[in-house]
Design a protein around this motif. Structure first.
Motif, short mmCIF file in Angstrom:
data_model
loop_
_atom_site.label_atom_id
_atom_site.label_comp_id
_atom_site.label_asym_id
_atom_site.label_seq_id
_atom_site.Cartn_x
_atom_site.Cartn_y
_atom_site.Cartn_z
N ASP A 1 0.84 -1.18 0.00
CA ASP A 1 0.00 0.00 0.00
C ASP A 1 0.88 1.23 0.00
O ASP A 1 1.65 1.46 0.91
CB ASP A 1 -0.87 -0.03 1.26
N LYS B 1 4.57 -3.13 3.57
CA LYS B 1 3.73 -1.95 3.45
C LYS B 1 4.62 -0.73 3.61
O LYS B 1 5.26 -0.56 4.64
CB LYS B 1 2.64 -1.98 4.52
N ASP C 1 5.06 3.50 2.96
CA ASP C 1 4.60 4.84 2.58
C ASP C 1 5.80 5.62 2.10
O ASP C 1 6.89 5.50 2.66
CB ASP C 1 3.99 5.57 3.78
N PRO D 1 5.38 -6.39 7.65
CA PRO D 1 4.36 -5.77 8.51
C PRO D 1 4.25 -6.45 9.87
O PRO D 1 4.17 -5.77 10.91
CB PRO D 1 3.07 -5.94 7.70
N HIS E 1 2.87 0.23 8.58
CA HIS E 1 3.42 0.85 7.37
C HIS E 1 4.79 1.42 7.66
O HIS E 1 4.94 2.24 8.55
CB HIS E 1 2.53 2.00 6.90
N THR F 1 7.86 3.86 6.59
CA THR F 1 7.89 5.13 5.87
C THR F 1 9.28 5.36 5.30
O THR F 1 10.27 5.22 6.02
CB THR F 1 7.54 6.30 6.81
#
Lengths: 162, 708
Positions: B3, B412, B414, B451, B462, B464
């Motif tokens: 995601d 995951k 970002d 995760p 998530h 980063t």
């Protein structure tokens, strides 16, 4: 047949021009094609921690050019700067370097047969940078491989091992 | 599973509009080029290179148009491409009609592009006639049947096209929703070449996603692809890396539909033996052929009322295609920049020499010089800005890449980007992209945990990754930061010992982190196909060093890692502050100068080894005496420095002890290394108004020096 002809002619036309200059009592020659121009001496901007013979850098029409005093490098007794001090600006493929000499004599043409390989000698520089001795009349010219000399580690002009 | 900030989905992931302009320009150039080659084409002896050239033009336009969703252009160019493809494979013989129809199609493409560029909502001119004529020519019918009537009347007199053509029938390049496909590639001699296809999906925004699929045969590769592109388009794309014959595409959902491998362009095409059997064999002579072509075109146009409309539209829309930009060789820009640099220096010299002139006497001269000053500055800024492009160009490739990476690894991630507007020299941008890509991929692969692991450690699910760019005193700093597992000091040291690299156990963290840049050094436990093959950070470091940049690593185990890339603005013009020490002048980057003040003896104190500290308000900072580190000779005078300039770099401050402050001015940064070597604490040189050279201080290294 033709082949040998060609070979012969190329040998006889193998004469090259050398710019000769004086350092103290010695006379040196460098390949004229490496010379960009000849200028008077102007005080360069000193660079800290540089070897003594690197006088600093000057502005040559926008290019920053290091100035090497060959007289100091070659352990000459006198290395003074006046209005007659000459700087030979060399263009060595990738680099532009100025060298200070006592005086520039003339341009000479030397045929290969007038050049003998340098004997093993002790000198202030790496002897492999001397590629021969030229004899013109009764003068002896020390022919320098200036490109090799300027890019050698001992000149400290090039960054090493980074 | 993965995601990324941008919502998942097909081609709508990114705002492609920022690239529209580039596409329009390129398409325009391609059309021009195609036209040029077409016009020069000698049909009797068409060179492969020319045919390939035309094909490439059409192909690039098609690819771009499909990517940007200009379906009409994509379709038209697609048909052109099909025809050109057959030509270049010598499946059909070039005839004058083809040149005509291709030229017309190029014009039509131009019109369509102009409409898109203008954002026009009017009804698009129809190009169906062109498409039909192209198809006819591609199948060799037009020539075979000298009577044009049936061609013009019947909408589809063409013999049933081969399957591949059917797939590419009108409308197919238009995205029709996502499809799940199984793509099998092979057997190949060098099966690795198939992996390059994955790159395509990474590089082409909106193409779709690709994932590895297990396969038994070692000479085969299989991928699971989700895309909205047509099979034909995919085949065309793959053709960059593998021969079409080796590709088979099967829909995953309903394999019954077309389980036969689609070998593009069945070879049957060329065997339509109309040529030999054609009744009007004499028509092969160029004259007759041309006459037939003229007839056919004329007939076609009368039968298709839309054609004149196309011409009208073209006339109306043409002005919109006028390019708002030009492309020039970088060397010309460089030359311009150098010349302006010289001009700036000359201007500075004039300004300096005119300082003492009597303003009353030389009023006009001085006014002129003031104008010159302003104009030079403006000119300089304009010229410099030519080469500057924003970092967003580089950053924009990462969301896509990370998304695919995260997908593949089941992570995951970002992505946050900062400072995208920071402008960087074009030359640097190009060279920094690869190293940055590597660093980002590294963060995604090694840094960010799975995760479940993250949750177990009490971190958000998530991960980063933060990309940022900023100017910091004469350099640009690009940071890649992740909140992943960070570097393990212990593990790196162990690896280093295994590899026989000598490290002291007491090495500082910074020294340990630098080990990851050693050649062949990988701390990855498992070698994945993303990274960890040992081809890596050493190359990154070398590439950055080649740009005179530095790489710094900062990490905390369990909390993440930050890699800072510091790049000089190689050909920057910089605001500088000149300071004097004895007779020498040094330039400080103004951006790193905090303040300056006259120092009193009692404000300076020494610590054990004699390092001096100065107290500025409530802060003690190290003092660096310029005359010491630059070995400035004191010509016997007893003068001592009393002025301090506080400079800041990398978040630390030092006070430089100088004799005097000379002034502020713009300086043209010259590279010292082009003819000389790197000088410690110096980042470059510049030429002063009087023609002398002054060294520009590297405040970063001065600060670092004081720290150690």
């Amino acid at each position: 047949m033709n082949v040998t002809d060609k070979k012969d002619s190329s040998v006889s036309s193998g004469a090259r021009e050398y710019l000769t200059f004086r350092l103290d009592k010695e006379e040196y020659g460098i390949d004229i094609l490496k010379v960009q121009e000849i200028r008077g001496y102007e005080p360069p901007t000193r660079i800290a921690h540089a070897p003594e013979f690197i006088k600093g850098v000057v502005n040559l029409r926008g290019t920053i050019v290091p100035i090497v005093d060959m007289r100091i490098k070659f352990n000459c007794e006198h290395a003074e700067y006046d209005n007659f001090t000459v700087v030979i600006i060399l263009n060595l493929r990738e680099r532009v370097v100025g060298v200070v000499v006592d005086s520039v004599s003339d341009v000479m043409e030397l045929a290969p047969e007038n050049i003998q390989s340098a004997p093993d000698i002790e000198s202030a520089i790496d002897s492999t940078c001397i590629y021969g001795l030229g004899s013109v009349n009764d003068r002896m010219l020390i022919l320098l491989d200036i490109e090799k000399l300027m890019s050698s580690v001992e000149m400290g002009l090039v960054s090493v091992g980074e | 599973m993965a995601d990324i900030h941008q919502e998942a989905g097909g081609g709508a992931d990114f705002d492609l509009s920022q690239f529209y302009q580039i596409f329009f320009e390129e398409a325009g150039e391609n059309l021009d080029q195609m036209e040029q080659i077409l016009l020069d084409l000698d049909l009797e002896s068409a060179q492969d290179e020319e045919l390939n050239g035309i094909f490439r033009c059409a192909h690039s336009i098609k690819g771009g148009a499909a990517t940007f969703g200009f379906a009409d252009v994509a379709e038209l160019t697609h048909h052109m491409e099909s025809l050109l493809d057959k030509l270049r494979r010598h499946e059909i013989t070039p005839v004058p009609q083809m040149v005509d129809v291709l030229l017309e199609s190029a014009d039509a493409s131009r019109v369509l592009l102009a409409r898109h560029q203008a954002g026009s909502q009017d009804e698009a001119p129809s190009y169906a006639g062109l498409v039909r004529r192209i198809s006819e020519l591609a199948s060799g019918v037009a020539l075979a049947e000298p009577e044009p009537t049936p061609v013009a009347v019947s909408p589809s007199p063409v013999p049933a096209p081969p399957p591949a053509e059917a797939v590419a029938a009108p409308g197919s390049p238009v995205p029709t929703g996502q499809r799940q496909l199984l793509v099998r590639i092979g057997p190949l001699e060098r099966v690795e070449s198939a992996d390059a296809i994955k790159e395509l999906f990474r590089d082409i925004a909106g193409l779709g996603t690709i994932a590895d699929q297990a396969v038994d045969d070692a000479s085969m590769r299989a991928f699971r692809v989700e895309t909205s592109s047509s099979d034909e388009d995919l085949l065309d794309l793959f053709a960059f890396h593998v021969a079409k014959e080796h590709v088979s595409i099967t829909p995953v959902a309903s394999s019954a539909q077309s389980s036969t491998p689609i070998a593009a362009h069945a070879d049957g095409d060329s065997t339509y033996g109309f040529f030999q059997n054609a009744p009007g064999l004499p028509g092969q002579s160029p004259m007759a052929g041309a006459a037939a072509a003229g007839q056919s075109v004329a007939k076609a146009e009368t039968n298709r009322p839309l054609a004149p409309k196309t011409a009208d539209a073209k006339a109306g829309a043409q002005p919109h295609m006028e390019s708002a930009t030009i492309r020039v060789a970088v060397s010309k820009v460089d030359q311009l920049i150098n010349l302006v640099g010289e001009l700036v220096i000359t201007q500075a010299m004039l300004a300096q020499n005119s300082q003492d002139l009597d303003a009353a006497v030389y009023q006009q001269l001085l006014a002129g010089l003031a104008d010159l000053d302003r104009n030079t500055r403006d000119l300089q800024e304009s010229v410099m800005s030519i080469r500057m492009i924003p970092m967003s160009i580089v950053f924009s490739r990462f969301p896509r890449m990370l998304r695919d990476l995260a997908n593949k690894l089941g992570k995951k991630v970002d992505l946050v980007t900062l400072g995208e507007a920071t402008e960087l020299d074009k030359g640097l941008v190009e060279k920094i992209t690869d190293p940055l890509t590597h660093l980002v991929r590294n963060s995604g692969d090694h840094g960010i945990e799975m995760p479940a692991d993250r949750l177990a450690k009490g971190k958000p699910e998530h991960g980063t990754i933060t990309l940022s760019a900023s100017h910091q005193g004469g350099s640009i700093v690009i940071e890649v930061k992740d909140d992943g597992r960070g570097l393990s000091r212990e593990k790196i040291l162990r690896k280093a010992h295994e590899r026989g690299i000598e490290v002291s156990e007491h090495a500082t963290d910074a020294e340990v982190w630098q080990l990851i840049f050693a050649p062949g050094f990988s701390t990855a436990d498992v070698v994945t196909d993303v990274s960890g093959r040992g081809v890596g950070l050493d190359v990154v470091k070398r590439n950055i060093a080649a740009l005179n940049g530095t790489v710094e690593v900062d990490s905390s185990e369990g909390y993440g890692m930050r890699v800072s890339v510091r790049l000089p603005l190689t050909l920057a013009i910089m605001d500088g502050m000149s300071v004097g020490v004895e007779d020498e002048v040094y330039i400080l980057p103004l951006s790193s100068v905090v303040e300056s003040f006259q120092v009193k003896d009692d404000e300076v104190s020494t610590v054990a080894q004699g390092s001096r500290l100065v107290k500025v308000r409530d802060e003690y900072m190290p003092v660096i005496a310029m005359e010491k580190i630059f070995q400035v000779p004191r010509n016997g005078s007893e003068r001592s420095s009393t002025i301090m300039v506080v400079v800041e770099a990398d978040g630390s401050r030092v006070a430089l002890l100088v004799d005097e402050l000379l002034g502020q001015h713009q300086v043209v940064v010259k590279n010292l290394e082009s003819n000389y070597r790197k000088v410690p604490n110096v980042s470059g040189a510049t030429i002063l108004g009087d023609g002398r050279v002054a060294l520009i201080l590297d405040t970063g290294s001065l600060v670092r020096r004081a720290r150690h």
